[in-house]
Design a protein around this motif. Structure first.
Motif, PDB file in Angstrom:
ATOM      1  N   GLU A  43      -2.233  14.062 -47.335  1.00  0.00           N
ATOM      2  CA  GLU A  43      -2.782  13.557 -48.688  1.00  0.00           C
ATOM      3  C   GLU A  43      -4.184  14.383 -48.855  1.00  0.00           C
ATOM      4  OE1 GLU A  43      -3.498  10.120 -51.753  1.00  0.00           O
ATOM      5  OE2 GLU A  43      -3.341   9.522 -49.771  1.00  0.00           O
ATOM      6  N   ILE A  44      -4.257  15.129 -50.158  1.00  0.00           N
ATOM      7  CA  ILE A  44      -5.580  15.658 -50.321  1.00  0.00           C
ATOM      8  C   ILE A  44      -6.358  14.953 -51.421  1.00  0.00           C
ATOM      9  CG2 ILE A  44      -6.436  17.894 -51.182  1.00  0.00           C
ATOM     10  CD1 ILE A  44      -4.087  19.469 -50.209  1.00  0.00           C
ATOM     11  N   GLY A  45      -7.622  14.470 -51.198  1.00  0.00           N
ATOM     12  CA  GLY A  45      -8.238  13.714 -52.209  1.00  0.00           C
ATOM     13  C   GLY A  45      -7.829  12.346 -52.331  1.00  0.00           C
ATOM     14  N   PRO A  46      -7.582  11.797 -51.141  1.00  0.00           N
ATOM     15  CA  PRO A  46      -7.046  10.229 -51.352  1.00  0.00           C
ATOM     16  C   PRO A  46      -7.796   9.281 -52.053  1.00  0.00           C
ATOM     17  CG  PRO A  46      -8.217  10.410 -49.190  1.00  0.00           C
ATOM     18  CD  PRO A  46      -8.089  11.700 -49.800  1.00  0.00           C
ATOM     19  N   GLY A  47      -8.925   9.527 -52.528  1.00  0.00           N
ATOM     20  CA  GLY A  47      -9.997   8.992 -53.364  1.00  0.00           C
ATOM     21  C   GLY A  47     -10.164   7.577 -53.031  1.00  0.00           C
ATOM     22  N   GLN A  48      -9.740   6.346 -53.524  1.00  0.00           N
ATOM     23  CA  GLN A  48     -10.065   5.249 -53.095  1.00  0.00           C
ATOM     24  C   GLN A  48      -8.659   4.491 -52.360  1.00  0.00           C
ATOM     25  OE1 GLN A  48     -11.652   3.554 -56.716  1.00  0.00           O
ATOM     26  NE2 GLN A  48     -13.382   3.259 -55.706  1.00  0.00           N
ATOM     27  N   GLY A  49      -7.669   5.469 -52.329  1.00  0.00           N
ATOM     28  CA  GLY A  49      -6.492   4.986 -51.454  1.00  0.00           C
ATOM     29  C   GLY A  49      -5.221   4.281 -52.137  1.00  0.00           C
ATOM     30  N   ALA A  50      -5.254   4.525 -53.543  1.00  0.00           N
ATOM     31  CA  ALA A  50      -4.330   3.767 -54.231  1.00  0.00           C
ATOM     32  C   ALA A  50      -2.798   4.280 -53.939  1.00  0.00           C
ATOM     33  CB  ALA A  50      -4.356   4.100 -55.718  1.00  0.00           C
ATOM     34  N   LEU A  51      -2.855   5.698 -53.787  1.00  0.00           N
ATOM     35  CA  LEU A  51      -1.412   6.347 -53.664  1.00  0.00           C
ATOM     36  C   LEU A  51      -1.220   6.246 -52.007  1.00  0.00           C
ATOM     37  CD1 LEU A  51       0.887   7.840 -54.256  1.00  0.00           C
ATOM     38  CD2 LEU A  51      -0.391   9.976 -54.341  1.00  0.00           C
ATOM     39  N   THR A  52      -2.177   6.349 -51.022  1.00  0.00           N
ATOM     40  CA  THR A  52      -2.274   6.277 -49.674  1.00  0.00           C
ATOM     41  C   THR A  52      -1.497   5.042 -49.227  1.00  0.00           C
ATOM     42  OG1 THR A  52      -4.391   7.395 -49.805  1.00  0.00           O
ATOM     43  CG2 THR A  52      -3.678   6.611 -47.618  1.00  0.00           C
ATOM     44  N   ASP A  53      -2.003   3.999 -49.839  1.00  0.00           N
ATOM     45  CA  ASP A  53      -1.087   2.642 -49.561  1.00  0.00           C
ATOM     46  C   ASP A  53       0.470   2.906 -49.435  1.00  0.00           C
ATOM     47  OD1 ASP A  53      -2.483   0.454 -48.698  1.00  0.00           O
ATOM     48  OD2 ASP A  53      -2.918  -0.375 -50.437  1.00  0.00           O
ATOM     49  N   GLU A  54       0.753   3.394 -50.891  1.00  0.00           N
ATOM     50  CA  GLU A  54       2.457   3.648 -50.796  1.00  0.00           C
ATOM     51  C   GLU A  54       3.030   4.569 -49.882  1.00  0.00           C
ATOM     52  OE1 GLU A  54       4.504   2.769 -53.506  1.00  0.00           O
ATOM     53  OE2 GLU A  54       3.513   1.379 -54.661  1.00  0.00           O
ATOM     54  N   LEU A  55       2.320   5.372 -49.719  1.00  0.00           N
ATOM     55  CA  LEU A  55       2.894   6.652 -48.768  1.00  0.00           C
ATOM     56  C   LEU A  55       2.665   6.016 -47.273  1.00  0.00           C
ATOM     57  CD1 LEU A  55       0.762   9.847 -49.752  1.00  0.00           C
ATOM     58  CD2 LEU A  55       3.104   9.217 -50.702  1.00  0.00           C
ATOM     59  N   LEU A  56       2.082   5.085 -46.928  1.00  0.00           N
ATOM     60  CA  LEU A  56       2.074   4.611 -45.427  1.00  0.00           C
ATOM     61  C   LEU A  56       3.165   3.755 -45.448  1.00  0.00           C
ATOM     62  CD1 LEU A  56      -1.930   4.246 -45.033  1.00  0.00           C
ATOM     63  CD2 LEU A  56      -0.482   5.622 -43.489  1.00  0.00           C
ATOM     64  N   ALA A  57       3.355   3.086 -46.328  1.00  0.00           N
ATOM     65  CA  ALA A  57       4.540   2.141 -46.375  1.00  0.00           C
ATOM     66  C   ALA A  57       5.720   2.651 -45.823  1.00  0.00           C
ATOM     67  CB  ALA A  57       4.621   1.414 -47.743  1.00  0.00           C
ATOM     68  N   ALA A  58       5.897   4.050 -45.995  1.00  0.00           N
ATOM     69  CA  ALA A  58       7.105   4.785 -45.454  1.00  0.00           C
ATOM     70  C   ALA A  58       7.197   4.857 -43.732  1.00  0.00           C
ATOM     71  CB  ALA A  58       7.109   6.118 -45.984  1.00  0.00           C
ATOM     72  N   GLY A  59       6.009   4.538 -42.983  1.00  0.00           N
ATOM     73  CA  GLY A  59       5.936   4.526 -41.851  1.00  0.00           C
ATOM     74  C   GLY A  59       5.860   5.901 -41.240  1.00  0.00           C
ATOM     75  N   ALA A  60       5.446   6.906 -42.019  1.00  0.00           N
ATOM     76  CA  ALA A  60       5.076   8.396 -41.519  1.00  0.00           C
ATOM     77  C   ALA A  60       3.730   8.326 -41.074  1.00  0.00           C
ATOM     78  CB  ALA A  60       5.725   9.412 -42.698  1.00  0.00           C
ATOM     79  N   PRO A  61       3.569   9.360 -40.167  1.00  0.00           N
ATOM     80  CA  PRO A  61       2.138   9.531 -40.093  1.00  0.00           C
ATOM     81  C   PRO A  61       1.419  10.415 -41.235  1.00  0.00           C
ATOM     82  CG  PRO A  61       3.526  11.079 -38.874  1.00  0.00           C
ATOM     83  CD  PRO A  61       4.438  10.146 -39.355  1.00  0.00           C
ATOM     84  N   LEU A  62       0.123   9.721 -41.475  1.00  0.00           N
ATOM     85  CA  LEU A  62      -0.548  10.589 -42.542  1.00  0.00           C
ATOM     86  C   LEU A  62      -1.898  10.967 -42.192  1.00  0.00           C
ATOM     87  CD1 LEU A  62      -0.383   9.107 -46.385  1.00  0.00           C
ATOM     88  CD2 LEU A  62      -2.669   9.985 -45.272  1.00  0.00           C
ATOM     89  N   ASP A  63      -2.121  12.495 -42.610  1.00  0.00           N
ATOM     90  CA  ASP A  63      -3.492  12.781 -42.479  1.00  0.00           C
ATOM     91  C   ASP A  63      -4.107  12.925 -43.883  1.00  0.00           C
ATOM     92  OD1 ASP A  63      -4.175  13.901 -39.644  1.00  0.00           O
ATOM     93  OD2 ASP A  63      -1.940  14.143 -40.140  1.00  0.00           O
TER      94      ASP A  63
END
Length: 259
Positions: free
Chosen positions: A38-58
Motif C-alpha cells: 500500500e502506497i500512502g496508507p494515510g491514517q490506515g482506513a483502507l489498510t484495516d480492510e486489506l489486512l482482514a484478508a490475512g495477506a502480508p502487507l508492506d
C-alpha cells in the motif's frame, strides 16, 4: 489516537467514506496468498480492510508524522510492515520474496501520480496488478482509446504495459479534506506478454512526445525531422493522420522504424 491534520505539501486527502473503502477492498479481492503493497496508507482506513484478508502487507508512507500513528494502530498485526520513505524512489524489487508478484494499492496524491505510475511500470514484471485512487481526469487519460480527446502519451504508455480498467468514480465528499476534483479507482493489470513490442522504449516515448506536443499537426509535419512522407506511407500509416487517431501498434511500428 493522535490527531493528524492533512498536509497540503504531501497532497493529503484522507478517505473517510466506509462504503467506498469497502467497495475498493471488494474490487481488490485480496487473499491470504497475496503480497500487498500500500502506497500512502494515510491514517490506515483502507489498510484495516486489506489486512482482514490475512495477506502480508508492506505500507510505504512519506509523512514521518503518520508513522507513529500507523505503528500504534497496527502494532498487533503480524502481517504489517511499515516503510517510511518516498514511493518515487522506493525499490519495489526489495519486497519480493520467492518470485511472488506484488499487488499494489494506493490513494495517490495528484501531484505525483503520473511519475509514480511510470516508475512502477518499469517494475511491471514484479507486479500482478495495481489498484489506484486517482484524479478522474488522469484515469480517463490512462484508459482513453484512439480518436478521443483524452487519448495521449500517458494512456498509450500505460496500455503498452497493462490492461487498464476504470472501475468507479469517487465523489469529493468521500474525503477529508474535500478535494476540488472528482476521483476514480483504476485497475492496471500488466500484460503477461506485451501485445506489441518496442525495440527501444526511449524511441517510442520520443515519438509520442514529439507527436502529442503538436497534436493538431499531421504526422508528415510533426515527424518531418524523423521521417519523409514516403517513409510513413511505407509503414502502412497515413501521413495526413493526426496522432490521436493512431493505435498503440502503429506508434510501436513508427518507433521500431527508427530504432
Amino acid at each position: 489516537m493522535t490527531e493528524h491534520r492533512a498536509r497540503k505539501r504531501f497532497g493529503q486527502n484522507f478517505l473517510t467514506d466506509h462504503g467506498i473503502i469497502h467497495r475498493i477492498a471488494r474490487s481488490i479481492k485480496a487473499g491470504p496468498n497475496d503480497h500487498l503493497v500500500e502506497i500512502g496508507p494515510g491514517q490506515g482506513a483502507l489498510t484495516d480492510e486489506l489486512l482482514a484478508a490475512g495477506a502480508p502487507l508492506d505500507a510505504i508512507e512519506l509523512d514521518r508524522d503518520l508513522v507513529p500513528i500507523l505503528q500504534q494502530r497496527f502494532a498487533d498485526e503480524a502481517h504489517f510492515t511499515l516503510h517510511q520513505g518516498d514511493a518515487l524512489a522506493f525499490d519495489f524489487a526489495s519486497l519480493q520474496k520467492n518470485d511472488e508478484q506484488l499487488r499494489i494499492v494506493g490513494n495517490l496524491p495528484y501531484n505525483i501520480s503520473t511519475p509514480l505510475i511510470f516508475h512502477l511500470l518499469t517494475h511491471q514484471h514484479l507486479i500482478k496488478d495495481m489498484h489506484f485512487m486517482l484524479q478522474l481526469e488522469v484515469v480517463q487519460r490512462m484508459s482513453a482509446q484512439p480518436s478521443t480527446k483524452n487519448y495521449g502519451r500517458l494512456g498509450i504508455m500505460c496500455q503498452y504495459y497493462c490492461k487498464v480498467e476504470m472501475l468507479f468514480e469517487v465523489p469529493p465528499e468521500s474525503f477529508d479534506p474535500k478535494p476540488k476534483v472528482q476521483s476514480a479507482i483504476v485497475r492496471l493489470t500488466p500484460h503477461q506478454e506485451l501485445p506489441h513490442v518496442a525495440k527501444d522504449l526511449s524511441k517510442l516515448d520520443s515519438v509520442l512526445r514529439t507527436t502529442f506536443n503538436m497534436r493538431r499537426k499531421t504526422l508528415r509535419n510533426s515527424l518531418k525531422q524523423l521521417f519523409s512522407e514516403a517513409d510513413i506511407e511505407a509503414l502502412g500509416i497515413d501521413p495526413s493522420a493526426r496522432p490521436e487517431t493512431l493505435s498503440l501498434e502503429e506508434f510501436v511500428r513508427l518507433s521500431n522504424a527508427i530504432s
